[in-house]
Motif scaffolding. Structure first.
Motif, PDB file in Angstrom:
ATOM      1  N   VAL A 272       6.382   1.873  -3.201  1.00  0.00           N
ATOM      2  CA  VAL A 272       6.083   2.622  -1.979  1.00  0.00           C
ATOM      3  C   VAL A 272       5.131   1.852  -1.058  1.00  0.00           C
ATOM      4  CG1 VAL A 272       6.496   4.876  -3.009  1.00  0.00           C
ATOM      5  CG2 VAL A 272       4.199   3.884  -3.149  1.00  0.00           C
ATOM      6  N   LEU A 273       4.508   0.792  -1.595  1.00  0.00           N
ATOM      7  CA  LEU A 273       3.634  -0.063  -0.786  1.00  0.00           C
ATOM      8  C   LEU A 273       3.713  -1.488  -1.307  1.00  0.00           C
ATOM      9  CD1 LEU A 273       1.480  -0.187   1.472  1.00  0.00           C
ATOM     10  CD2 LEU A 273      -0.255   0.179  -0.304  1.00  0.00           C
ATOM     11  N   GLU A 274       4.218  -2.371  -0.464  1.00  0.00           N
ATOM     12  CA  GLU A 274       4.368  -3.763  -0.877  1.00  0.00           C
ATOM     13  C   GLU A 274       2.998  -4.431  -1.000  1.00  0.00           C
ATOM     14  OE1 GLU A 274       7.001  -5.271  -1.769  1.00  0.00           O
ATOM     15  OE2 GLU A 274       8.616  -3.939  -1.083  1.00  0.00           O
ATOM     16  N   PRO A 275       2.816  -5.272  -2.015  1.00  0.00           N
ATOM     17  CA  PRO A 275       1.538  -5.989  -2.132  1.00  0.00           C
ATOM     18  C   PRO A 275       1.467  -7.138  -1.126  1.00  0.00           C
ATOM     19  CG  PRO A 275       3.034  -6.701  -3.863  1.00  0.00           C
ATOM     20  CD  PRO A 275       3.746  -5.607  -3.110  1.00  0.00           C
ATOM     21  N   THR A 276       0.259  -7.536  -0.800  1.00  0.00           N
ATOM     22  CA  THR A 276       0.027  -8.711   0.047  1.00  0.00           C
ATOM     23  C   THR A 276      -0.957  -9.618  -0.679  1.00  0.00           C
ATOM     24  OG1 THR A 276      -1.873  -7.772   1.205  1.00  0.00           O
ATOM     25  CG2 THR A 276       0.320  -7.244   2.094  1.00  0.00           C
ATOM     26  N   THR A 277      -1.285 -10.721  -0.047  1.00  0.00           N
ATOM     27  CA  THR A 277      -2.297 -11.601  -0.655  1.00  0.00           C
ATOM     28  C   THR A 277      -3.687 -10.987  -0.580  1.00  0.00           C
ATOM     29  OG1 THR A 277      -2.532 -12.763   1.443  1.00  0.00           O
ATOM     30  CG2 THR A 277      -0.982 -13.711  -0.166  1.00  0.00           C
ATOM     31  N   GLU A 278      -3.840  -9.987   0.289  1.00  0.00           N
ATOM     32  CA  GLU A 278      -5.156  -9.379   0.483  1.00  0.00           C
ATOM     33  C   GLU A 278      -5.310  -8.032  -0.237  1.00  0.00           C
ATOM     34  OE1 GLU A 278      -7.524 -10.981   1.997  1.00  0.00           O
ATOM     35  OE2 GLU A 278      -6.149 -12.643   2.440  1.00  0.00           O
ATOM     36  N   ALA A 279      -4.199  -7.340  -0.528  1.00  0.00           N
ATOM     37  CA  ALA A 279      -4.294  -5.976  -1.101  1.00  0.00           C
ATOM     38  C   ALA A 279      -3.173  -5.729  -2.104  1.00  0.00           C
ATOM     39  CB  ALA A 279      -4.239  -4.931   0.015  1.00  0.00           C
ATOM     40  N   GLU A 280      -3.499  -4.896  -3.095  1.00  0.00           N
ATOM     41  CA  GLU A 280      -2.496  -4.491  -4.087  1.00  0.00           C
ATOM     42  C   GLU A 280      -1.459  -3.575  -3.444  1.00  0.00           C
ATOM     43  OE1 GLU A 280      -4.863  -2.546  -7.045  1.00  0.00           O
ATOM     44  OE2 GLU A 280      -5.019  -4.359  -8.281  1.00  0.00           O
ATOM     45  N   GLY A 281      -0.300  -3.537  -4.032  1.00  0.00           N
ATOM     46  CA  GLY A 281       0.716  -2.572  -3.636  1.00  0.00           C
ATOM     47  C   GLY A 281       0.691  -1.361  -4.566  1.00  0.00           C
ATOM     48  N   LYS A 282       1.671  -0.501  -4.409  1.00  0.00           N
ATOM     49  CA  LYS A 282       1.734   0.702  -5.260  1.00  0.00           C
ATOM     50  C   LYS A 282       3.183   1.048  -5.569  1.00  0.00           C
ATOM     51  CE  LYS A 282       0.696   4.961  -3.790  1.00  0.00           C
ATOM     52  NZ  LYS A 282      -0.109   6.149  -3.370  1.00  0.00           N
ATOM     53  N   LYS A 283       3.386   1.490  -6.825  1.00  0.00           N
ATOM     54  CA  LYS A 283       4.709   1.966  -7.226  1.00  0.00           C
ATOM     55  C   LYS A 283       4.564   3.319  -7.911  1.00  0.00           C
ATOM     56  CE  LYS A 283       4.619  -0.674 -11.583  1.00  0.00           C
ATOM     57  NZ  LYS A 283       5.333  -1.666 -12.431  1.00  0.00           N
ATOM     58  N   VAL A 284       5.635   4.110  -7.839  1.00  0.00           N
ATOM     59  CA  VAL A 284       5.600   5.460  -8.427  1.00  0.00           C
ATOM     60  C   VAL A 284       6.874   5.731  -9.199  1.00  0.00           C
ATOM     61  CG1 VAL A 284       4.114   6.377  -6.592  1.00  0.00           C
ATOM     62  CG2 VAL A 284       6.600   6.557  -6.365  1.00  0.00           C
ATOM     63  N   LYS A 285       6.735   6.679 -10.153  1.00  0.00           N
ATOM     64  CA  LYS A 285       7.907   7.251 -10.806  1.00  0.00           C
ATOM     65  C   LYS A 285       7.995   8.708 -10.391  1.00  0.00           C
ATOM     66  CE  LYS A 285       8.770   4.618 -15.043  1.00  0.00           C
ATOM     67  NZ  LYS A 285       8.834   4.686 -16.527  1.00  0.00           N
ATOM     68  N   LYS A 286       9.184   9.144  -9.966  1.00  0.00           N
ATOM     69  CA  LYS A 286       9.382  10.518  -9.542  1.00  0.00           C
ATOM     70  C   LYS A 286      10.372  11.223 -10.464  1.00  0.00           C
ATOM     71  CE  LYS A 286       8.577   9.897  -4.566  1.00  0.00           C
ATOM     72  NZ  LYS A 286       9.143  10.147  -3.221  1.00  0.00           N
ATOM     73  N   CYS A 287      10.255  12.560 -10.486  1.00  0.00           N
ATOM     74  CA  CYS A 287      11.252  13.365 -11.197  1.00  0.00           C
ATOM     75  C   CYS A 287      12.541  13.322 -10.380  1.00  0.00           C
ATOM     76  CB  CYS A 287      10.762  14.800 -11.363  1.00  0.00           C
ATOM     77  SG  CYS A 287      12.001  15.909 -12.067  1.00  0.00           S
ATOM     78  N   VAL A 288      13.653  13.034 -11.047  1.00  0.00           N
ATOM     79  CA  VAL A 288      14.931  12.933 -10.340  1.00  0.00           C
ATOM     80  C   VAL A 288      15.465  14.307  -9.941  1.00  0.00           C
ATOM     81  CG1 VAL A 288      15.535  10.770 -11.484  1.00  0.00           C
ATOM     82  CG2 VAL A 288      16.247  12.935 -12.514  1.00  0.00           C
ATOM     83  N   VAL A 289      14.854  15.380 -10.479  1.00  0.00           N
ATOM     84  CA  VAL A 289      15.318  16.737 -10.155  1.00  0.00           C
ATOM     85  C   VAL A 289      14.540  17.324  -8.986  1.00  0.00           C
ATOM     86  CG1 VAL A 289      15.631  19.086 -11.034  1.00  0.00           C
ATOM     87  CG2 VAL A 289      16.023  17.128 -12.551  1.00  0.00           C
ATOM     88  N   CYS A 290      13.196  17.301  -9.082  1.00  0.00           N
ATOM     89  CA  CYS A 290      12.386  17.990  -8.066  1.00  0.00           C
ATOM     90  C   CYS A 290      11.585  17.043  -7.179  1.00  0.00           C
ATOM     91  CB  CYS A 290      11.434  18.988  -8.738  1.00  0.00           C
ATOM     92  SG  CYS A 290      10.146  18.214  -9.733  1.00  0.00           S
ATOM     93  N   ASP A 291      11.673  15.729  -7.449  1.00  0.00           N
ATOM     94  CA  ASP A 291      11.058  14.701  -6.606  1.00  0.00           C
ATOM     95  C   ASP A 291       9.525  14.664  -6.693  1.00  0.00           C
ATOM     96  OD1 ASP A 291      11.860  12.534  -4.984  1.00  0.00           O
ATOM     97  OD2 ASP A 291      11.090  13.540  -3.207  1.00  0.00           O
ATOM     98  N   VAL A 292       8.920  15.378  -7.644  1.00  0.00           N
ATOM     99  CA  VAL A 292       7.468  15.324  -7.778  1.00  0.00           C
ATOM    100  C   VAL A 292       7.073  13.985  -8.401  1.00  0.00           C
ATOM    101  CG1 VAL A 292       7.339  16.361 -10.092  1.00  0.00           C
ATOM    102  CG2 VAL A 292       5.439  16.640  -8.516  1.00  0.00           C
ATOM    103  N   ILE A 293       5.932  13.439  -7.970  1.00  0.00           N
ATOM    104  CA  ILE A 293       5.450  12.164  -8.517  1.00  0.00           C
ATOM    105  C   ILE A 293       4.876  12.402  -9.909  1.00  0.00           C
ATOM    106  CG2 ILE A 293       3.754  10.321  -8.244  1.00  0.00           C
ATOM    107  CD1 ILE A 293       4.042  10.649  -5.208  1.00  0.00           C
ATOM    108  N   LEU A 294       5.389  11.664 -10.884  1.00  0.00           N
ATOM    109  CA  LEU A 294       4.950  11.803 -12.274  1.00  0.00           C
ATOM    110  C   LEU A 294       3.961  10.719 -12.687  1.00  0.00           C
ATOM    111  CD1 LEU A 294       8.450  12.537 -13.880  1.00  0.00           C
ATOM    112  CD2 LEU A 294       6.752  14.202 -13.097  1.00  0.00           C
ATOM    113  N   GLU A 295       4.085   9.543 -12.070  1.00  0.00           N
ATOM    114  CA  GLU A 295       3.258   8.415 -12.491  1.00  0.00           C
ATOM    115  C   GLU A 295       3.026   7.506 -11.296  1.00  0.00           C
ATOM    116  OE1 GLU A 295       3.444   5.474 -16.329  1.00  0.00           O
ATOM    117  OE2 GLU A 295       5.052   6.956 -16.162  1.00  0.00           O
ATOM    118  N   GLU A 296       1.852   6.893 -11.241  1.00  0.00           N
ATOM    119  CA  GLU A 296       1.545   5.904 -10.206  1.00  0.00           C
ATOM    120  C   GLU A 296       0.974   4.658 -10.866  1.00  0.00           C
ATOM    121  OE1 GLU A 296      -1.039   7.355  -7.192  1.00  0.00           O
ATOM    122  OE2 GLU A 296       0.209   9.081  -6.678  1.00  0.00           O
TER     123      GLU A 296
END
Length: 324
Positions: A272-296
């Protein structure tokens, strides 16, 4: 204090009221005589009278205040006089020896925690006329096995029978149109509600809904029921229980029970956010049924490219000798 020395009290005829906290903390009081002239018993009037086993309240009394018999832990029985309209807040709280209670038909309201922690109370008959039972009224009455609710009842507050660990079933009249949450919280042996209305009405008026492990029997007649198969009434989702129901083919009895929530189903990692040389990025896992974020999780910074050394170039003009 002088209160510790009081063991017997005789109130003279002509007294109209027992005032607030009149015998509060008279821990050795064993006997009291109340004349027919008394019309009210104030708040906290007999609070913490730990040795008071019996009390006869005359028919003249029409008002019993909040906390009036709070922590009268030796009190074994009580007859509330005809004419009393409310059982006050925590009136019989922590009356651990109380086994018998007589409630008159003039009572319309049983207030919050009125019988909280009455550990010896095994049965309670609530007469026609009572319309409301407030929150936690019978909380932690752990010996309670039999409850009779009146046809006049319209409101059952939240947690009314919480921690009533011996209660197994309850009949709730059709007129009840507001039922609070946690009604049977921590009642491990509770399995059945017999409700006079329809399943649709139960779902509309109950904040509890259909509880896991409990069957709601709605409407119907008194006969041996012949049921259809259980069928889905409402779908279960990730965090929400569903409902399945069945009908008696001979009458309008409808039973319902909970379908457990399905739980979340995790998908793949999504950036959901690409990393750069200056800052970390972010990735998430979502529920495929209700789309709630389960893990970051963080995505590491990109490595910086090494700095290359520049070639040293002499200025030609500085290497030439001047002709002048």
């Amino acid at each position: 204090s002088f209160r510790d020395d009081i063991t017997t009290v005789v109130i003279e005829d002509g007294v109209l009221s027992i005032g607030n906290a009149a015998f509060y903390n008279c821990t050795n009081l064993e006997s009291i005589t109340i004349p027919n002239s008394v019309v009210s018993i104030g708040n906290y009037a007999f609070r913490n009278c730990e040795n008071l086993e019996n009390i006869s309240i005359p028919e003249s009394v029409t008002l019993i205040g909040d906390y009036a018999f709070y922590d009268c832990s030796s009190l074994t029985s009580i007859v509330i006089p005809y004419g009393v309209e409310e059982i006050g807040v925590q009136t019989f709280y922590f009356c651990q020896s109380l086994k018998e209670v007589s409630i008159p038909s003039t009572v319309t309201l049983i207030n919050s925690r009125a019988f909280h922690n009455c550990d010896s109370l095994e049965a309670i008959y609530i007469p026609n006329g009572v319309t409301q039972i407030a929150t936690y009224a019978f909380w932690s009455c752990q010996a309670l096995t039999s409850v009779t609710l009146p046809e006049s009842l319209t409101f059952l507050g939240g947690g009314v029978f919480m921690d009533c660990t011996s209660l197994k079933s309850l009949r709730i009249p059709e007129k009840v149109n507001d039922i609070g949450a946690d009604l049977f919280e921590n009642c491990p042996d509770f399995t059945d509600v017999y409700y006079g209305g329809t399943l649709k009405r139960w779902i509309a008026c109950s904040r509890e809904g259909v509880m896991e492990g409990v069957t709601i029997h709605c409407g119907g007649e008194n006969h041996t029921h012949k049921y259809s198969e259980w069928a889905e009434y409402s779908k279960a989702y990730c965090e929400d229980t569903g409902i399945e129901s069945r009908n008696c083919i001979n009458c309008n009895r409808e039973d319902a029970r909970a379908i457990p929530a399905t739980g979340h189903k995790a998908g793949e990692w999504i950036t959901v956010l690409e990393p750069t040389t200056e800052a970390e990025g972010k990735k998430v896992k979502k529920c495929v049924v209700c789309d709630v974020i389960l893990e970051e999780a963080a995505i590491a910074k990109l490595p910086k490219e090494p700095v290359k050394d520049s070639a040293v170039v002499k200025n030609p003009s500085t290497s030439r000798k001047s002709r002048y």
